[in-house]
Design a protein around this motif. Structure first.
Motif, PDB file in Angstrom:
ATOM      1  N   THR A 424      -9.407  -7.139  39.076  1.00 55.05           N
ATOM      2  CA  THR A 424      -8.854  -8.144  38.167  1.00 55.05           C
ATOM      3  C   THR A 424      -8.697  -9.458  38.914  1.00 55.05           C
ATOM      4  OG1 THR A 424      -6.580  -7.567  38.724  1.00 55.05           O
ATOM      5  CG2 THR A 424      -7.552  -6.422  36.868  1.00 55.05           C
ATOM      6  N   ALA A 425      -9.290 -10.519  38.373  1.00 55.31           N
ATOM      7  CA  ALA A 425      -9.177 -11.839  38.990  1.00 55.31           C
ATOM      8  C   ALA A 425      -8.255 -12.702  38.138  1.00 55.31           C
ATOM      9  CB  ALA A 425     -10.551 -12.489  39.121  1.00 55.31           C
ATOM     10  N   TYR A 426      -7.145 -13.079  38.693  1.00 54.15           N
ATOM     11  CA  TYR A 426      -6.151 -13.922  38.010  1.00 54.15           C
ATOM     12  C   TYR A 426      -5.902 -13.453  36.578  1.00 54.15           C
ATOM     13  CZ  TYR A 426      -7.599 -16.835  41.914  1.00 54.15           C
ATOM     14  OH  TYR A 426      -7.916 -17.292  43.156  1.00 54.15           O
ATOM     15  N   PRO A 427      -5.511 -12.198  36.401  1.00 56.12           N
ATOM     16  CA  PRO A 427      -5.428 -11.675  35.026  1.00 56.12           C
ATOM     17  C   PRO A 427      -4.325 -12.306  34.187  1.00 56.12           C
ATOM     18  CG  PRO A 427      -4.552 -10.072  36.568  1.00 56.12           C
ATOM     19  CD  PRO A 427      -5.155 -11.156  37.393  1.00 56.12           C
ATOM     20  N   VAL A 428      -3.362 -12.988  34.788  1.00 60.37           N
ATOM     21  CA  VAL A 428      -2.292 -13.561  33.947  1.00 60.37           C
ATOM     22  C   VAL A 428      -2.390 -15.078  33.858  1.00 60.37           C
ATOM     23  CG1 VAL A 428      -0.712 -11.664  34.428  1.00 60.37           C
ATOM     24  CG2 VAL A 428      -0.608 -13.731  35.828  1.00 60.37           C
ATOM     25  N   ARG A 429      -3.465 -15.646  34.399  1.00 63.51           N
ATOM     26  CA  ARG A 429      -3.572 -17.105  34.361  1.00 63.51           C
ATOM     27  C   ARG A 429      -3.567 -17.596  32.915  1.00 63.51           C
ATOM     28  NH1 ARG A 429      -8.353 -19.856  37.575  1.00 63.51           N
ATOM     29  NH2 ARG A 429      -6.981 -19.584  39.345  1.00 63.51           N
ATOM     30  N   GLY A 430      -2.711 -18.562  32.641  1.00 60.08           N
ATOM     31  CA  GLY A 430      -2.670 -19.145  31.308  1.00 60.08           C
ATOM     32  C   GLY A 430      -1.885 -18.334  30.295  1.00 60.08           C
ATOM     33  N   LEU A 431      -1.332 -17.205  30.704  1.00 60.37           N
ATOM     34  CA  LEU A 431      -0.596 -16.387  29.738  1.00 60.37           C
ATOM     35  C   LEU A 431       0.892 -16.723  29.763  1.00 60.37           C
ATOM     36  CD1 LEU A 431      -2.161 -12.845  30.145  1.00 60.37           C
ATOM     37  CD2 LEU A 431      -3.012 -14.832  28.938  1.00 60.37           C
ATOM     38  N   ASP A 432       1.572 -16.458  28.659  1.00 57.31           N
ATOM     39  CA  ASP A 432       3.005 -16.696  28.647  1.00 57.31           C
ATOM     40  C   ASP A 432       3.715 -15.551  29.369  1.00 57.31           C
ATOM     41  OD1 ASP A 432       3.434 -14.550  26.854  1.00 57.31           O
ATOM     42  OD2 ASP A 432       2.796 -15.852  25.212  1.00 57.31           O
ATOM     43  N   ILE A 433       5.005 -15.723  29.567  1.00 55.94           N
ATOM     44  CA  ILE A 433       5.744 -14.773  30.397  1.00 55.94           C
ATOM     45  C   ILE A 433       5.670 -13.356  29.832  1.00 55.94           C
ATOM     46  CG2 ILE A 433       8.035 -14.157  31.257  1.00 55.94           C
ATOM     47  CD1 ILE A 433       8.657 -17.046  31.520  1.00 55.94           C
ATOM     48  N   GLY A 434       5.904 -13.239  28.526  1.00 61.01           N
ATOM     49  CA  GLY A 434       5.889 -11.920  27.902  1.00 61.01           C
ATOM     50  C   GLY A 434       4.561 -11.213  28.114  1.00 61.01           C
ATOM     51  N   SER A 435       3.461 -11.929  27.829  1.00 56.55           N
ATOM     52  CA  SER A 435       2.140 -11.326  27.982  1.00 56.55           C
ATOM     53  C   SER A 435       1.877 -10.968  29.435  1.00 56.55           C
ATOM     54  CB  SER A 435       1.041 -12.290  27.521  1.00 56.55           C
ATOM     55  OG  SER A 435       1.264 -12.696  26.209  1.00 56.55           O
ATOM     56  N   SER A 436       2.313 -11.842  30.359  1.00 56.22           N
ATOM     57  CA  SER A 436       2.073 -11.569  31.777  1.00 56.22           C
ATOM     58  C   SER A 436       2.701 -10.246  32.165  1.00 56.22           C
ATOM     59  CB  SER A 436       2.675 -12.670  32.653  1.00 56.22           C
ATOM     60  OG  SER A 436       2.122 -13.903  32.317  1.00 56.22           O
ATOM     61  N   TYR A 437       3.926 -10.026  31.740  1.00 54.20           N
ATOM     62  CA  TYR A 437       4.601  -8.792  32.140  1.00 54.20           C
ATOM     63  C   TYR A 437       3.981  -7.572  31.484  1.00 54.20           C
ATOM     64  CZ  TYR A 437       7.738 -11.069  35.250  1.00 54.20           C
ATOM     65  OH  TYR A 437       8.215 -11.749  36.328  1.00 54.20           O
ATOM     66  N   LYS A 438       3.477  -7.785  30.282  1.00 57.86           N
ATOM     67  CA  LYS A 438       2.738  -6.710  29.614  1.00 57.86           C
ATOM     68  C   LYS A 438       1.513  -6.324  30.446  1.00 57.86           C
ATOM     69  CE  LYS A 438       1.476  -4.230  26.003  1.00 57.86           C
ATOM     70  NZ  LYS A 438       2.210  -3.276  25.220  1.00 57.86           N
ATOM     71  N   ILE A 439       0.833  -7.325  30.977  1.00 55.84           N
ATOM     72  CA  ILE A 439      -0.352  -7.065  31.805  1.00 55.84           C
ATOM     73  C   ILE A 439       0.052  -6.327  33.091  1.00 55.84           C
ATOM     74  CG2 ILE A 439      -2.272  -8.122  33.094  1.00 55.84           C
ATOM     75  CD1 ILE A 439      -2.652  -8.564  30.131  1.00 55.84           C
ATOM     76  N   TYR A 440       1.151  -6.768  33.717  1.00 58.69           N
ATOM     77  CA  TYR A 440       1.597  -6.070  34.936  1.00 58.69           C
ATOM     78  C   TYR A 440       1.893  -4.604  34.629  1.00 58.69           C
ATOM     79  CZ  TYR A 440       2.374 -10.859  36.566  1.00 58.69           C
ATOM     80  OH  TYR A 440       2.215 -12.170  36.879  1.00 58.69           O
ATOM     81  N   ASP A 441       2.549  -4.381  33.498  1.00 61.39           N
ATOM     82  CA  ASP A 441       2.851  -3.000  33.105  1.00 61.39           C
ATOM     83  C   ASP A 441       1.570  -2.185  32.953  1.00 61.39           C
ATOM     84  OD1 ASP A 441       5.509  -3.452  33.113  1.00 61.39           O
ATOM     85  OD2 ASP A 441       5.720  -3.699  30.932  1.00 61.39           O
TER      86      ASP A 441
END
Lengths: 508, 357
Positions: A424-441
């Motif tokens: 995964t390359a910068y998978p949370v770039r440009g995402l809001d906080i909620g979505s970012s944490y969803k991706i980490y999960d």
């Protein structure tokens, strides 16, 4: 100390079509103040500042600079009023020296008085503590130096109000420290400084006051000392968010992927990757840290078979896959998922719907010449449901979805193929906080399921919280592999700028 | 007065249809105004165009004869354009296709049964058209050359080469000194069904094949992905060079079939001007049909009517056929212009922005 109002923005409204980018926003910035403008992507921060720098015209509301009402019809008007904006992407001419960049576009006499110019540059350097070599060419500069030059440029034009758009995104922790020193110097000289950011730690560290925007509206202004990070997040997101990333050490690791002295050359013969070796095991997340363009992209693409390697071997479960194209990799049944940096440009087909984007990784293994969409429809429905993708239907072109949902489509597809290795390359770039944490999960879920995850990130805090090990790249070389539990951000920062560990015994 | 251009988020289907119909209606009105300015009665002209293209059995046949080459060529262009390969070399590919068909017709034994003869000619046409498209395709795939210039230039080479054959090696000694190539024998001429040569059946089959190919097959999907983003295609493991070459072989091959039909059924020999501009008009029709094979069928019929009607008014009303070219141009202008209104809308602020200064 009596402070004058440098900027006063009243009831600013700006709409782009149906979307109200800014609605009734008020902002006051004092002289000698560092004011943070905080908000998620799409909250309207940059739009608001673009109106201050004359790039956009407000639909409604008024702007006062030093108490005077102003209407900017172009950036030139804004510069005249002493406002300087430093954009996220530097606007410098690479082949010119620092000095030449500074006077570019400035009214000069026919002959340039070089002595006078050098004196003025030196004067500004001393006053604000900007460390700059006026005769250095831009292409020889580091990112930090380029930023210093950008600041110098606006100060040279007499700016007393500085707007900095995400200034620390590309800097190492050490460079950030130096940069904050400069900011503080400018503040002492009476400049008004607005920093656009979404990094909370930095807001707490540098700003005097903070204004939070959410969905185009100003939620409030607070004195930084009187608030804490959870409070700011609540203001940004509109609700309390749990910001902990769980990290478990998992047992039963088996090696999956190994790189042995991989070298990748760029078009002009330089080494984008230089003798990189690494290993990735099941049940682990390996973080890749480094300043932007340190070889992260080449690393991911080399593993995925998208970039030619000039040297070295890549083993996937013991089998050398160097020189195999993505097609070969799919045909060989090697289960590897790849979330590239450029989602719509590489990972997905923007104008096609979710179903046809699922097809992209599926159809190669279908028999015959006809495209079978049936199974992909089922898959699309499953992924939309599982990852809670907000979309009108599975037949909506993916480019019409929001950034977070686009990323979920991509991640959902890659996860659905049951990968053993997920890059995964910068998978949370440009995402809001909620979505970012969803991706980490989701990444943690994959780790628990036994997948080896390679996570290229830019936020060191996240890298340290999420990853089991962090490998640091600098100019395409591995400068160290560290255990986040036994290191500090500063240590990683040093590695990012090229100081190798080794003697200290910290390498893996 | 400030007008704001605002990007539309999404447009409901019915609104989209209304905008498109409006565009066509407006183009007719606008063309009418131009005709008025020339002192012509627009109603009479439009009536004559329709009458001339659909008013009698013979006229309908004439229209079909024009629609067939336009349609098949457009289909070929659709395949290339979907990949964002700007093939404007259809004219040359048609010419080479005609050359291939002619070579077969002149060199196979005269007494051959017609189906075998015609099948071989069609194959010859397809292969030669495909070769002519293969050359720019392979250069684009291997060296990244610009296909627009390349395919355009290939047109002139093809046409001049046929002229050379006409005046030189293929000149018919029995043509009393005229630079002509020999007429085909009876077994090399396409038979007719319902009074028109069976080219129209070939065209309808092509529509069905290309529609299925582009929307239902893996190769069609790969062509669309390559057209959208080469990077994504690479990521998905698509062999891009191969896709470019295959798509262009099909594109050029279809144009080659047009050459075969025109040579066999219309000219009954090979002439340098065999493509007759269809290769360029088809670019317009391919665009107007939004690269959809089914839509393309209707667009091509409409354009064939305009072309046929245009030549009719020249004869019956003594008005230059350029009028129909003008109407075509105006339609194209409005329909392409309507794309803008599908993407954006204009907003006129009711009250001016309050100025505080």
């Amino acid at each position: 100390m009596e402070q004058n109002l440098a900027i006063e923005m009243r009831n600013i409204t700006k709409a782009f079509g149906e979307i109200k980018a800014n609605e009734d926003i008020n902002l006051d910035v004092l002289e000698g103040e560092v004011h943070a403008l905080l908000g998620e992507n799409g909250a309207g921060k940059t739009t608001l500042m673009n109106m201050l720098s004359g790039i956009y015209k407000p639909d409604g509301g008024s702007i006062f600079i030093n108490g005077e009402p102003v209407i900017f019809s172009s950036p030139a008007d804004s510069i005249k009023m002493g406002i300087g904006m430093i954009h996220q992407h530097f606007k410098l001419v690479d082949v010119m020296t620092a000095k030449e960049n500074i006077i570019l576009g400035q009214p000069t006499k026919f002959f340039i008085n070089k002595k006078e110019l050098s004196r003025k540059v030196k004067d500004l350097s001393d006053r604000y503590g900007l460390d700059i070599d006026p005769d250095k060419k831009v292409y020889e500069m580091s990112v930090g130096e380029k930023q210093t030059l950008e600041i110098m440029k606006v100060l040279y034009r007499g700016a007393k109000i500085l707007i900095l758009d995400e200034p620390t995104a590309v800097l190492t922790p050490q460079e950030i420290k130096r940069f904050f020193k400069v900011i503080n110097n400018m503040k002492e000289q009476g400049c008004a400084i607005v920093i656009i950011t979404h990094k909370l730690n930095e807001v707490m560290e540098i700003s005097d006051r903070v204004t939070v925007l959410r969905k185009g509206k100003s939620i409030g202004t607070a004195i930084t000392k009187e608030v804490d990070i959870p409070k700011l997040i609540e203001m940004m997101v509109g609700q309390k968010v749990d910001l902990s990333i769980k990290k478990e050490k998992l047992k039963g690791q088996t090696p999956l992927l190994a790189l042995d002295q991989i070298t990748v050359k760029t078009g002009d013969g330089k080494n984008a990757l230089d003798d990189v070796s690494l290993t990735l095991a099941s049940h682990e997340i390996l973080g890749i840290a480094g300043v932007a363009n340190s070889g992260q992209k080449e690393l991911c693409e080399a593993i995925a078979g998208l970039t030619k390697t000039s040297k070295g071997r890549i083993f996937f479960e013991g089998e050398n896959i160097v020189g195999k194209s993505p097609r070969d990799i799919i045909r060989l049944g090697i289960r590897m998922g790849f979330i590239p940096e450029d989602r719509l440009g590489m990972g997905l087909v923007g104008s096609m719907d979710i179903v046809h984007n699922i097809v992209l990784k599926d159809y190669q293994n279908q028999p015959g010449i006809m495209l079978r969409r049936g199974p992909c429809v089922t898959k699309a429905e499953k992924i939309v449901k599982k990852l809670d993708i907000q979309t009108p239907s599975i037949y909506t072109p993916v480019k019409k979805l929001s950034g977070g949902n686009i990323q979920k489509v991509l991640l959902g597809r890659e996860i659905d193929s049951n990968p053993k290795v997920l890059i995964t390359a910068y998978p949370v770039r440009g995402l809001d906080i909620g979505s970012s944490y969803k991706i980490y999960d989701l990444l943690n879920e994959q780790k628990a399921a036994g997948v080896g995850v390679l996570f290229v990130g830019e936020d060191l805090d996240v890298l340290m919280e999420l990853c089991d090990r962090i490998l640091v790249l600098c100019h395409g070389e591995v400068t160290g592999t560290v255990d986040p539990n036994e290191t500090t951000k500063e240590e990683i920062g040093l590695l990012m700028t090229g100081r190798k560990t080794g003697e200290e015994g910290e390498t893996a | 007065m400030n007008v704001k251009i605002i990007k539309r988020k999404d447009i409901p289907k019915h609104k989209e249809v209304i905008i498109r119909i409006m565009a066509v209606l407006l183009s007719i009105v606008f063309a009418g105004v131009i005709l008025l300015a020339f002192g012509l009665n627009p109603l009479k002209i439009f009536g004559a165009i329709i009458d001339g293209s659909a008013g009698s059995e013979i006229r309908i046949k004439q229209t079909v004869l024009r629609a067939v080459p336009l349609l098949i060529t457009s289909l070929g262009i659709i395949v290339a354009f979907k990949m964002k390969f700007w093939n404007i070399g259809a004219e040359g590919q048609i010419t080479m296709g005609a050359l291939g068909a002619t070579w077969v017709a002149l060199n196979l034994p005269e007494g051959l049964p017609a189906p075998f003869m015609l099948g071989s000619m069609m194959l010859g046409g397809f292969i030669c058209g495909a070769i002519w498209a293969f050359i720019p395709a392979i250069f684009k795939a291997k060296m990244g050359t610009n296909e627009t210039i390349f395919t355009l230039m290939m047109n002139y080479i093809a046409i001049k080469f046929v002229t050379y054959l006409q005046y030189g090696p293929w000149r018919d000694p029995g043509a009393q000194g005229f630079p002509k190539i020999a007429k085909f024998t009876e077994n090399a001429i396409l038979p007719s069904v319902l009074g028109v040569n069976i080219g129209w059946i070939i065209a309808l089959i092509c529509v069905a094949i290309i529609y299925v190919f582009m929307t239902r097959t893996k190769k069609g999907y790969e062509i669309a992905v390559v057209g959208e983003s080469v990077q994504t295609a690479r990521y998905a493991g698509i062999n891009i060079s191969r896709v470019i070459v295959i798509a262009m072989l099909i594109s050029g091959g279809l144009c080659g079939i047009v050459g075969f039909i025109q040579a066999s059924a219309i000219e009954k020999t090979l002439i340098a001007g065999i493509a007759g501009g269809y290769g360029f008009t088809a670019i317009i029709t391919a665009w107007l049909s939004r690269l959809n094979a089914i839509t393309c069928l209707f667009v091509c019929i409409a354009f064939a009517m305009l072309i046929q009607g245009g030549s009719y008014i020249q004869v019956s009303l003594g008005v230059s056929s350029a009028i129909s070219g003008l109407v075509q141009g105006v339609i194209l202008f409005f329909v392409l212009g309507s794309e803008f209104f599908l993407q954006y809308r204009l907003e006129f602020p009711k009250k001016p922005v309050k100025e505080v200064a």
